[in-house]
Motif scaffolding. Structure first.
Motif, mmCIF file in Angstrom:
data_model
loop_
_atom_site.group_PDB
_atom_site.id
_atom_site.type_symbol
_atom_site.label_atom_id
_atom_site.label_comp_id
_atom_site.label_asym_id
_atom_site.label_seq_id
_atom_site.Cartn_x
_atom_site.Cartn_y
_atom_site.Cartn_z
ATOM 1 N N ASP A 113 3.544 0.336 -8.602
ATOM 2 C CA ASP A 113 3.488 -0.195 -7.245
ATOM 3 C C ASP A 113 4.229 0.704 -6.251
ATOM 4 O O ASP A 113 3.833 0.807 -5.088
ATOM 5 C CB ASP A 113 4.069 -1.610 -7.211
ATOM 6 N N VAL A 114 5.328 1.343 -6.696
ATOM 7 C CA VAL A 114 6.054 2.276 -5.843
ATOM 8 C C VAL A 114 5.117 3.372 -5.338
ATOM 9 O O VAL A 114 5.059 3.684 -4.144
ATOM 10 C CB VAL A 114 7.242 2.908 -6.598
ATOM 11 N N ILE A 115 4.351 3.942 -6.264
ATOM 12 C CA ILE A 115 3.472 5.055 -5.914
ATOM 13 C C ILE A 115 2.214 4.556 -5.214
ATOM 14 O O ILE A 115 1.752 5.154 -4.229
ATOM 15 C CB ILE A 115 3.116 5.856 -7.177
ATOM 16 N N ALA A 116 1.661 3.445 -5.684
ATOM 17 C CA ALA A 116 0.443 2.906 -5.075
ATOM 18 C C ALA A 116 0.686 2.500 -3.623
ATOM 19 O O ALA A 116 -0.207 2.632 -2.775
ATOM 20 C CB ALA A 116 -0.067 1.716 -5.876
ATOM 21 N N THR A 117 1.882 1.995 -3.321
ATOM 22 C CA THR A 117 2.213 1.642 -1.939
ATOM 23 C C THR A 117 2.146 2.866 -1.039
ATOM 24 O O THR A 117 1.603 2.819 0.071
ATOM 25 C CB THR A 117 3.613 1.008 -1.871
ATOM 26 N N SER A 118 2.699 3.987 -1.514
ATOM 27 C CA SER A 118 2.650 5.224 -0.733
ATOM 28 C C SER A 118 1.215 5.712 -0.579
ATOM 29 O O SER A 118 0.808 6.150 0.507
ATOM 30 C CB SER A 118 3.508 6.292 -1.405
ATOM 31 N N VAL A 119 0.435 5.623 -1.644
ATOM 32 C CA VAL A 119 -0.980 6.004 -1.554
ATOM 33 C C VAL A 119 -1.683 5.166 -0.480
ATOM 34 O O VAL A 119 -2.440 5.685 0.350
ATOM 35 C CB VAL A 119 -1.684 5.822 -2.919
ATOM 36 N N GLY A 120 -1.431 3.857 -0.474
ATOM 37 C CA GLY A 120 -2.075 2.966 0.484
ATOM 38 C C GLY A 120 -1.690 3.244 1.921
ATOM 39 O O GLY A 120 -2.512 3.101 2.835
ATOM 40 N N ARG A 131 -6.248 2.550 -5.292
ATOM 41 C CA ARG A 131 -4.842 2.926 -5.101
ATOM 42 C C ARG A 131 -4.125 3.023 -6.445
ATOM 43 O O ARG A 131 -3.369 3.956 -6.696
ATOM 44 C CB ARG A 131 -4.131 1.922 -4.191
ATOM 45 N N ASP A 132 -4.365 2.022 -7.311
ATOM 46 C CA ASP A 132 -3.720 2.038 -8.623
ATOM 47 C C ASP A 132 -4.193 3.231 -9.451
ATOM 48 O O ASP A 132 -3.397 3.861 -10.166
ATOM 49 C CB ASP A 132 -4.005 0.739 -9.374
#
Length: 275
Positions: A113-120, A131-132
């Protein structure tokens, strides 16, 4: 590489108000200029208080410059942006990796979620599944398998946390990543792994690094060029090989002499500078 620098800093100054009532302002950075070329790793080195981190924070927008210019990909940067859209655009160009990854990670958020949030944030049109998927690819890119996706930051080692922080930075596809003492808190063996990872990333992606450190041994492994700062001023600049093998300034010679090696004996800095 292109001819235009990714980052151009000219005559940068930063003053802070005096900590004493009625005192003189504190000059943290004084007339600093340098470029970072496309695909290059430039290291800024110096002891604590030399102004190197202040320079980095000013570039990324965490501090406002007192005077001077900062240009990223041909676009001038002034005061830190106040609008969300501009902050996202600035972040997409320049990302910051801190010394302590644990303090910069949400302790309640899973690694994925840390990385997916930045991707989003930087690709808002993606679905959650996309995103995931992008986040899992980034995890793999920094050497963390899928088994790390569901872990929380406290379940990771220091080196693993730093890999997550690097993956989060890469999620923005930045032109420049600022690494502020990014391996200083790690064991030597883990430092080597992270430095090798950074080399691999730079070989595979169109990204430049601004590497902030006090450790010349680290500089020798990762940087193409070096800027040496003392008390807010640039005292020497050149290729890594040239600066480390033939330092011209007394302060640089003192830093080089202080790097541990076979038969090394620590000496007082005043003696080194006088040599």
């Amino acid at each position: 590489m292109t001819n235009s620098p990714v980052l151009s800093v000219r005559r940068l100054c930063k003053r802070y108000p005096s900590p004493v009532r009625g005192g003189q302002p504190v000059l943290a950075v004084d007339d600093v200029s340098f470029d970072v070329a496309d695909g290059e790793c430039l290291a800024i080195v110096g002891e604590s208080g030399s102004g190197k981190t202040t320079v980095a924070k000013t570039i990324v927008g965490l501090e406002s410059p007192t005077s001077g210019t900062i240009v990223v990909n041909g676009e001038p940067r002034g005061r830190p942006p106040s609008r969300h859209g501009q902050r996202v655009r600035w972040a997409a160009e320049v990302q910051y990796v801190f010394q302590d990854p644990y303090s910069s990670l949400n302790p309640r958020q899973r690694v994925l979620d840390v990385i997916a949030t930045s991707v989003g944030i930087h690709q808002p049109g993606l679905t959650r599944a996309d995103r995931d998927a992008a986040a899992r690819t980034l995890l793999d890119d920094v050497g963390l398998g899928d088994e790390f996706a569901s872990r929380l930051p406290f379940e990771l080692s220091g080196g693993q946390r730093q890999r997550v922080a690097i993956a989060r930075a890469l999620a923005a596809n930045p032109a420049l990543v600022i690494l502020d003492e990014a391996v200083a808190a790690l064991d030597v063996s883990i430092q080597a792994q992270i430095l090798n990872l950074l080399k691999d990333i730079r070989a595979q992606r169109p990204v430049s690094y601004l590497f902030i450190t006090h450790d010349l041994a680290v500089v020798n492994q990762v940087a193409d060029r070096v800027v040496v700062m003392e008390q807010g001023v640039v005292v020497e600049e050149g290729t890594t090989t040239g600066v480390l093998t033939q330092p011209a300034h007394a302060y640089t010679r003192a830093l080089v002499a202080a790097v541990p090696r076979a038969g090394w004996r620590p000496q007082r800095r005043a003696h080194l500078a006088a040599g």
